[in-house]
Design a protein around this motif. Structure first.
Motif, PDB file in Angstrom:
ATOM      1  N   SER A 280       6.219   4.475  -1.741  1.00  0.00           N
ATOM      2  CA  SER A 280       7.500   4.830  -1.887  1.00  0.00           C
ATOM      3  C   SER A 280       8.220   3.509  -1.590  1.00  0.00           C
ATOM      4  CB  SER A 280       7.914   6.026  -1.107  1.00  0.00           C
ATOM      5  OG  SER A 280       7.768   5.774   0.308  1.00  0.00           O
ATOM      6  N   ALA A 281       7.703   2.542  -1.076  1.00  0.00           N
ATOM      7  CA  ALA A 281       8.406   1.452  -0.641  1.00  0.00           C
ATOM      8  C   ALA A 281       8.586   0.449  -1.722  1.00  0.00           C
ATOM      9  CB  ALA A 281       7.572   0.565   0.228  1.00  0.00           C
ATOM     10  N   ARG A 282       9.524  -0.556  -1.723  1.00  0.00           N
ATOM     11  CA  ARG A 282       9.481  -1.454  -2.866  1.00  0.00           C
ATOM     12  C   ARG A 282       8.588  -2.583  -2.697  1.00  0.00           C
ATOM     13  NH1 ARG A 282      15.403  -3.859  -2.749  1.00  0.00           N
ATOM     14  NH2 ARG A 282      14.681  -4.558  -4.632  1.00  0.00           N
ATOM     15  N   LEU A 283       7.971  -2.820  -1.732  1.00  0.00           N
ATOM     16  CA  LEU A 283       6.780  -3.914  -1.317  1.00  0.00           C
ATOM     17  C   LEU A 283       6.095  -3.713  -0.278  1.00  0.00           C
ATOM     18  CD1 LEU A 283       7.329  -7.733  -1.937  1.00  0.00           C
ATOM     19  CD2 LEU A 283       6.835  -7.116   0.365  1.00  0.00           C
ATOM     20  N   PHE A 284       4.580  -4.011  -0.457  1.00  0.00           N
ATOM     21  CA  PHE A 284       3.701  -3.825   0.518  1.00  0.00           C
ATOM     22  C   PHE A 284       3.432  -5.278   0.646  1.00  0.00           C
ATOM     23  CE2 PHE A 284      -0.794  -4.210   1.458  1.00  0.00           C
ATOM     24  CZ  PHE A 284      -0.969  -3.390   2.599  1.00  0.00           C
ATOM     25  N   HIS A 285       3.060  -5.619   1.941  1.00  0.00           N
ATOM     26  CA  HIS A 285       2.806  -7.113   2.343  1.00  0.00           C
ATOM     27  C   HIS A 285       1.611  -7.027   3.280  1.00  0.00           C
ATOM     28  CE1 HIS A 285       3.415 -11.443   3.474  1.00  0.00           C
ATOM     29  NE2 HIS A 285       2.964 -11.091   4.790  1.00  0.00           N
ATOM     30  N   THR A 286       0.523  -7.922   3.094  1.00  0.00           N
ATOM     31  CA  THR A 286      -0.544  -7.980   3.959  1.00  0.00           C
ATOM     32  C   THR A 286      -0.792  -9.669   3.897  1.00  0.00           C
ATOM     33  OG1 THR A 286      -2.398  -7.155   5.312  1.00  0.00           O
ATOM     34  CG2 THR A 286      -2.495  -7.225   2.887  1.00  0.00           C
ATOM     35  N   THR A 287      -2.049  -9.844   4.649  1.00  0.00           N
ATOM     36  CA  THR A 287      -2.448 -11.464   4.391  1.00  0.00           C
ATOM     37  C   THR A 287      -4.202 -11.265   4.668  1.00  0.00           C
ATOM     38  OG1 THR A 287      -2.469 -11.912   6.917  1.00  0.00           O
ATOM     39  CG2 THR A 287      -0.408 -11.797   6.053  1.00  0.00           C
ATOM     40  N   GLY A 288      -4.522 -12.427   4.520  1.00  0.00           N
ATOM     41  CA  GLY A 288      -5.822 -12.982   4.498  1.00  0.00           C
ATOM     42  C   GLY A 288      -6.337 -12.744   5.975  1.00  0.00           C
ATOM     43  N   ILE A 289      -5.498 -12.571   7.137  1.00  0.00           N
ATOM     44  CA  ILE A 289      -6.022 -12.387   8.336  1.00  0.00           C
ATOM     45  C   ILE A 289      -6.627 -10.990   8.367  1.00  0.00           C
ATOM     46  CG2 ILE A 289      -5.665 -11.697  10.754  1.00  0.00           C
ATOM     47  CD1 ILE A 289      -3.504 -14.073  10.439  1.00  0.00           C
ATOM     48  N   THR A 290      -5.825  -9.787   7.791  1.00  0.00           N
ATOM     49  CA  THR A 290      -6.400  -8.578   7.631  1.00  0.00           C
ATOM     50  C   THR A 290      -7.567  -8.528   7.067  1.00  0.00           C
ATOM     51  OG1 THR A 290      -4.073  -8.059   7.833  1.00  0.00           O
ATOM     52  CG2 THR A 290      -5.694  -6.075   7.481  1.00  0.00           C
ATOM     53  N   LEU A 291      -7.728  -9.216   5.932  1.00  0.00           N
ATOM     54  CA  LEU A 291      -8.987  -9.295   5.136  1.00  0.00           C
ATOM     55  C   LEU A 291     -10.174  -9.496   5.951  1.00  0.00           C
ATOM     56  CD1 LEU A 291      -7.968 -10.282   1.522  1.00  0.00           C
ATOM     57  CD2 LEU A 291      -8.370  -8.026   2.487  1.00  0.00           C
ATOM     58  N   ALA A 292      -9.864 -10.464   6.951  1.00  0.00           N
ATOM     59  CA  ALA A 292     -11.017 -11.280   7.733  1.00  0.00           C
ATOM     60  C   ALA A 292     -11.533 -10.384   8.814  1.00  0.00           C
ATOM     61  CB  ALA A 292     -10.491 -12.628   8.283  1.00  0.00           C
ATOM     62  N   LEU A 293     -10.650  -9.418   9.227  1.00  0.00           N
ATOM     63  CA  LEU A 293     -11.095  -8.636  10.424  1.00  0.00           C
ATOM     64  C   LEU A 293     -12.236  -7.589  10.404  1.00  0.00           C
ATOM     65  CD1 LEU A 293      -7.613  -7.861  11.714  1.00  0.00           C
ATOM     66  CD2 LEU A 293      -8.967  -9.469  12.426  1.00  0.00           C
ATOM     67  N   SER A 294     -12.470  -6.809   9.334  1.00  0.00           N
ATOM     68  CA  SER A 294     -13.633  -5.961   9.033  1.00  0.00           C
ATOM     69  C   SER A 294     -13.735  -5.606   7.490  1.00  0.00           C
ATOM     70  CB  SER A 294     -13.528  -4.799  10.179  1.00  0.00           C
ATOM     71  OG  SER A 294     -12.384  -4.234   9.671  1.00  0.00           O
ATOM     72  N   GLY A 295     -14.794  -4.880   7.506  1.00  0.00           N
ATOM     73  CA  GLY A 295     -15.043  -4.219   5.966  1.00  0.00           C
ATOM     74  C   GLY A 295     -14.115  -2.918   5.927  1.00  0.00           C
ATOM     75  N   SER A 296     -13.835  -2.239   6.857  1.00  0.00           N
ATOM     76  CA  SER A 296     -12.768  -1.081   7.007  1.00  0.00           C
ATOM     77  C   SER A 296     -11.403  -1.569   6.776  1.00  0.00           C
ATOM     78  CB  SER A 296     -12.800  -0.205   8.097  1.00  0.00           C
ATOM     79  OG  SER A 296     -12.564  -0.962   9.212  1.00  0.00           O
TER      80      SER A 296
END
Ligand code: KDG
Length: 318
Positions: free
Chosen positions: A128-144
């Motif tokens: 329902s948002a206009r935009l979702f944001h994340t970064t490579g740091i989150t991808l680095a943290l774990s498989g989950s």
């Protein structure tokens, strides 16, 4: 329902009060800091609503971060507390061994946020948002965490929300080969991509901003911004626009968090439908203001502050 949803880990930052190797530092200043929540605070300051998805330890630092971000106007209703894992912490060593530079030391392995998973992602909230944001740091943290990002990006796209992503490669979290392999899988699902020449070199073997932006545009995003620190920034779109803007010269106190201020301001301008050149100018101003103060979010500006900065009309007495 919020305009923007960001997802990732926020830690307590212990910022050395004096320069030099940490072993000799006796005083530290406490801040709440995490690239995605910095971004959320930035878009709120720019006049949007924002929510942050994460996990915090059910501990003193978790309570601090939760109430700090709530106090900044970020919706924390999708944040879970974990009684089994702690809130992450990191330290910033200042001015050593590079004067003016910072070195980061993480204490985050096994943190509550590294346990973030698809179950933490409310698909309707993201959609329902206009935009979702994340970064490579989150991808680095774990498989989950990677599964959580996949679900959030899918939900965003399914609901017609845009996806923005900052490559943010932290080599203390993973090696360049894994970073390249993983991040490349996600770039095709992004609309707006933020990066810098060092990350572009790792991801593409190409550090030149123009050539890197061109290559990234060919992978799916419609807009790419390459942040060049003290040199400014370059942005290009799939519609053939391209702009280079020099950085504003300001006294540098603490560079950590400037990239997040830039991303938030840029996204905010684009959500308002502003052109590439104006968006880049506002983003450069936000990044410049951010480095003038210690802590990641303290000096992320409002639109009014950016306007005063750009007009050079700031007054001592108001
Ligand atoms: O962009 C600033 C962040 O890198 C900093 O606050 C710490 O989020 C952080 C991280 O995971 O490195």
């Amino acid at each position: 329902m919020v305009d923007v949803v960001a997802m990732g880990e926020t830690m307590v930052q212990l910022n050395a009060f004096t320069p030099g190797p940490l072993r000799y530092v006796n005083y530290f200043e406490k801040h709440a800091a995490g690239t995605e929540s910095n971004f959320a605070v930035g878009v709120v300051r720019m006049g949007h609503t924002a929510g942050w998805i994460s996990r915090l330890g059910d501990d003193e630092f978790g309570c601090y971060i939760h109430s700090f971000l709530r106090g900044e106007g970020v919706d924390v209703s999708r944040v879970a507390f974990d009684s089994e894992a702690p809130t992450g912490v990191y330290f910033i060593q200042r001015d050593y061994p590079v004067p003016g530079g910072s070195v980061v030391y993480y204490y985050r392995r096994g943190s509550a946020a590294s346990g973030l998973g698809p179950g933490d992602v409310d698909a309707d909230y993201v959609a329902s948002a206009r935009l979702f944001h994340t970064t490579g740091i989150t991808l680095a943290l774990s498989g989950s965490c990677r599964e959580a990002v996949s679900k959030a990006m899918e939900s965003a796209r399914g609901g017609g929300a845009e996806v923005s992503f900052d490559t943010n490669i932290r080599l203390k979290l993973w090696g360049p080969d894994k970073a390249r392999r993983v991040i490349t899988e996600y770039i095709g699902d992004c609309d707006m991509l933020f990066t810098d020449p060092q990350d572009a070199e790792i991801l593409l073997g190409e550090g030149d901003p123009r050539r890197a932006a061109e290559e990234f545009l060919g992978m799916g995003p419609h807009t790419v911004a390459v942040k060049l620190g003290g040199e400014g920034a370059y942005a290009a779109t799939s519609g053939g626009e391209a702009v280079m803007k020099e950085a504003f010269k300001v006294p540098v106190v603490d560079v950590v968090g400037a990239g997040d201020a830039f991303d938030a301001a840029f996204v905010s301008c684009r959500l308002r439908g502003w052109g590439l050149e104006r968006s880049l100018e506002v983003a450069n101003a936000a990044g410049a203001l951010c480095v003038t103060v210690r802590g990641d979010v303290e000096a992320i500006p409002t639109f009014e502050d950016v306007e005063r900065f750009l007009e050079g009309r700031s007054q001592v007495f108001r």
